[in-house]
Enzyme design. Structure first.
Site, PDB file in Angstrom:
ATOM      1  N   HIS A 472    -103.341  -8.603  18.311  1.00 25.70           N
ATOM      2  CA  HIS A 472    -104.575  -8.138  18.870  1.00 25.70           C
ATOM      3  C   HIS A 472    -105.704  -7.898  17.682  1.00 25.70           C
ATOM      4  CE1 HIS A 472    -102.554  -8.004  22.297  1.00 25.70           C
ATOM      5  NE2 HIS A 472    -101.687  -6.914  22.212  1.00 25.70           N
ATOM      6  N   HIS A 473    -105.429  -8.776  16.590  1.00 25.17           N
ATOM      7  CA  HIS A 473    -106.124  -8.617  15.193  1.00 25.17           C
ATOM      8  C   HIS A 473    -107.114 -10.044  15.195  1.00 25.17           C
ATOM      9  CE1 HIS A 473    -103.007  -5.843  13.528  1.00 25.17           C
ATOM     10  NE2 HIS A 473    -104.037  -5.095  14.305  1.00 25.17           N
ATOM     11  N   PRO A 474    -107.887 -10.356  16.344  1.00 24.33           N
ATOM     12  CA  PRO A 474    -108.666 -11.480  16.202  1.00 24.33           C
ATOM     13  C   PRO A 474    -109.699 -11.690  15.298  1.00 24.33           C
ATOM     14  CG  PRO A 474    -109.342 -10.541  18.191  1.00 24.33           C
ATOM     15  CD  PRO A 474    -108.077  -9.676  17.603  1.00 24.33           C
TER      16      PRO A 474
END
Length: 569
Positions: A472-474
């Site tokens: 969840h670090h795009p």
């Protein structure tokens, strides 16, 4: 369609957008419209540190995206939570404050992004910050963003950190200081044991400014253009279709998924894809939605011998009631922390120059974790999550249809190379080595996942493909640069379009080695400073074009020219 005029329009009130709107309106000289598709940040779980476990699956404040089937992961769809409220993902994330490695930013500069090396971005990290430990070479005080130490020393965290040291990983008191490598406690974006999102830090002090208009439930659907210049935004609200005009600039802050989606809906993107989707091609920008870069995550869990984990809280109504009373009266107890207390940064190969692995300690373990629910084990448990920080693969964000309210199509390219898999399996073996140390002997009852029978390289690789997820670090879908593989220049101006910038994690040339919220806030601070500088100098967003891009109004053969009706998908 009702229309209003402002100096600046900021589309997206997330980690960067809230910062930009606040800074642009600070002097009172400029009128600013801030649009946010989600509601105000009034959900009480937003503001309680442990409440992020409740917003993780809440559709009211969470976009709840899903990826397309991932070929390297058994065609599984990955759940992708993103904030849909004032403050964006800074209002629903785990609040861990990590800047990444100094060399990440120096690498950006080496790619041609002048002004984005570590020495150049550090002043903006410091400007944003109100560091509980006080000011130093690396930290600032007096900024809007409160950064705090964990409220306590936790029994399990202390045991894990001692085990890390026994495994040869030294303590690091400050992952955001002189060096990143080592193990230690994480700092968090909290104050007085409450979440400190960008909505709280930047928008709350700015709400009373007459020159700042904040619109929630306002979903941006299109950037309007006149020739080669952005002129405003169209959006939908409960009152119906709306539009607003920008005298100076439009700033897109929709995040790594939302920003490329809005550009493409506006006819700015890869020409063939826009044509296939039925969007008139106004400007062929092949890199829009390309280069999707994210961290790859795995979860390993152990049964704990003592009832000291968050599983024990969630599985007991008396404990939950007691925790709620304790937090409500004294701002203490388990609800005052984020449950992600400690971790480490290390290298999967000692020959590497900097860390490419992060292992987080989660003081819970889960039986099920989906987009609709998270169910903890019925017994005490904890998790070590090895995260690969530098995957080789790059994915895409594409339109599903011309419908601006349809979610985008998100495809990662995880485990692209042998190095990707080797780094992840090295992280798994390291986590096991930590769990086997004497310091954890009295806490570990058994390994739950992947389980003690999973030992060979082939078995571990199968576990990774069956269970691995996005961390969840795009980033990087509107990448900054000077060539055709970029969308914005180093001043975040969209190539070939005047009056239009993008400012959020999507502009990172590559994802930083660590959590991305703090860097996104830094990007907001730096973007606001550049906007004000360029406005004062009269050089706002001239719309430079990199070599090889098509000029506005032209498109490759077979695509729709400017002003042509949408082509059939």
């Amino acid at each position: 369609m009702p229309q209003e005029t402002y100096d600046f329009i900021v589309a997206g009130a997330g980690s960067a957008g809230a910062v930009i709107a606040s800074r642009l309106s600070e002097s009172g000289r400029h009128t600013v419209l801030l649009l946010e598709a989600g509601p105000p940040d009034r959900n009480p779980w937003i503001h309680i540190p442990l409440g992020f476990t409740k917003t993780f699956t809440n559709p009211t404040v969470n976009w709840k995206f899903e990826s397309a089937p991932q070929p390297q992961l058994g065609n599984r769809r990955l759940y992708l939570p993103r904030g849909k409220t004032l403050g964006g993902t800074s209002s629903i994330n785990g609040m861990v404050y990590i800047r990444g490695n100094h060399a990440d930013y120096d690498e950006w500069r080496q790619r041609g992004c002048v002004g984005w090396d570590w020495d150049s971005v550090l002043p903006y990290f410091r400007k944003a910050q109100n560091q509980a430990r006080g000011a130093s070479e690396y930290h600032g005080t007096g900024g809007p963003l409160n950064v705090s130490d964990q409220p306590y020393r936790f029994e399990l965290s202390e045991a894990v950190l001692a085990a890390c040291e026994q495994a040869g990983i030294p303590r690091n008191p400050d992952f955001n200081g002189a060096q990143q490598e080592g193990c230690g406690y994480y700092q968090t974006t909290t104050a007085n044991r409450r979440r400190w999102s960008t909505a709280k830090a930047y928008l709350d002090p700015a709400r009373s400014r007459p020159n700042l208009t904040i619109r929630t439930a306002a979903h941006a659907t299109k950037i309007t253009l006149a020739g080669a210049r952005a002129t405003g935004i169209e959006y939908v609200s409960p009152a119906g279709p709306q539009s607003a005009t920008a005298r100076l600039e439009v700033v897109v802050c929709g995040g790594t998924y939302g920003s490329p989606q809005l550009l493409m809906l506006s006819g700015l993107g890869p020409a063939q894809h826009l044509q296939d989707t039925g969007i008139p091609v106004l400007h062929d920008l092949p890199a829009v939605g390309a280069n999707l870069h994210d961290h790859f995550n795995t979860y390993m869990s152990w049964r704990c011998t003592r009832p000291i984990t968050l599983n024990d809280l969630e599985n007991s109504w008396p404990r939950k009631i007691a925790a709620a009373i304790r937090y409500g009266l004294f701002r203490s107890g388990p609800m005052a922390s984020n449950g992600i207390h400690a971790g480490l940064f290390t290298r999967s190969d000692p020959r590497l120059e900097r860390p490419d692995l992060q292992i987080n300690l989660l003081e819970w373990s889960t039986l099920e974790r989906t987009k609709d629910r998270v169910i903890p084990h019925r017994f005490p448990g904890f998790t070590l999550s090895p995260v690969h920080l530098k995957p080789d693969g790059r994915g895409t964000v594409r339109l599903a249809s011309p419908d601006p309210l349809a979610p985008p199509v998100i495809l990662f390219d995880f485990l692209r190379t042998e190095y990707d898999m080797r780094a992840v399996t090295t992280g798994i073996r390291l986590a096991r080595r930590i769990a086997e140390q004497p310091a954890l002997r009295d806490y570990v009852a058994a390994e739950i996942a992947p389980g003690p029978l999973v030992t060979s390289d082939a078995e571990i690789e199968s576990f990774v493909r069956q269970t691995g997820i996005s961390n969840h670090h795009p980033s990087s879908t509107c990448a900054m640069g000077t060539g055709t593989n970029s969308v914005v220049d180093p001043r975040l101006r969209v190539h070939g379009i005047a009056g239009l910038r993008v400012a959020d994690a999507s502009i990172m040339p590559s994802v930083v080695a660590g959590n991305t919220n703090a860097p996104s806030i830094m990007i907001g601070e730096k973007a606001a400073a550049m906007l004000l500088q360029d406005t004062q100098a009269g050089t706002a967003s001239p719309g430079t074009a990199p070599p090889g891009t098509a000029p506005l109004g032209t498109a490759p053969p077979g695509t729709a020219p400017t002003g042509a009706p949408p082509l059939a998908a």
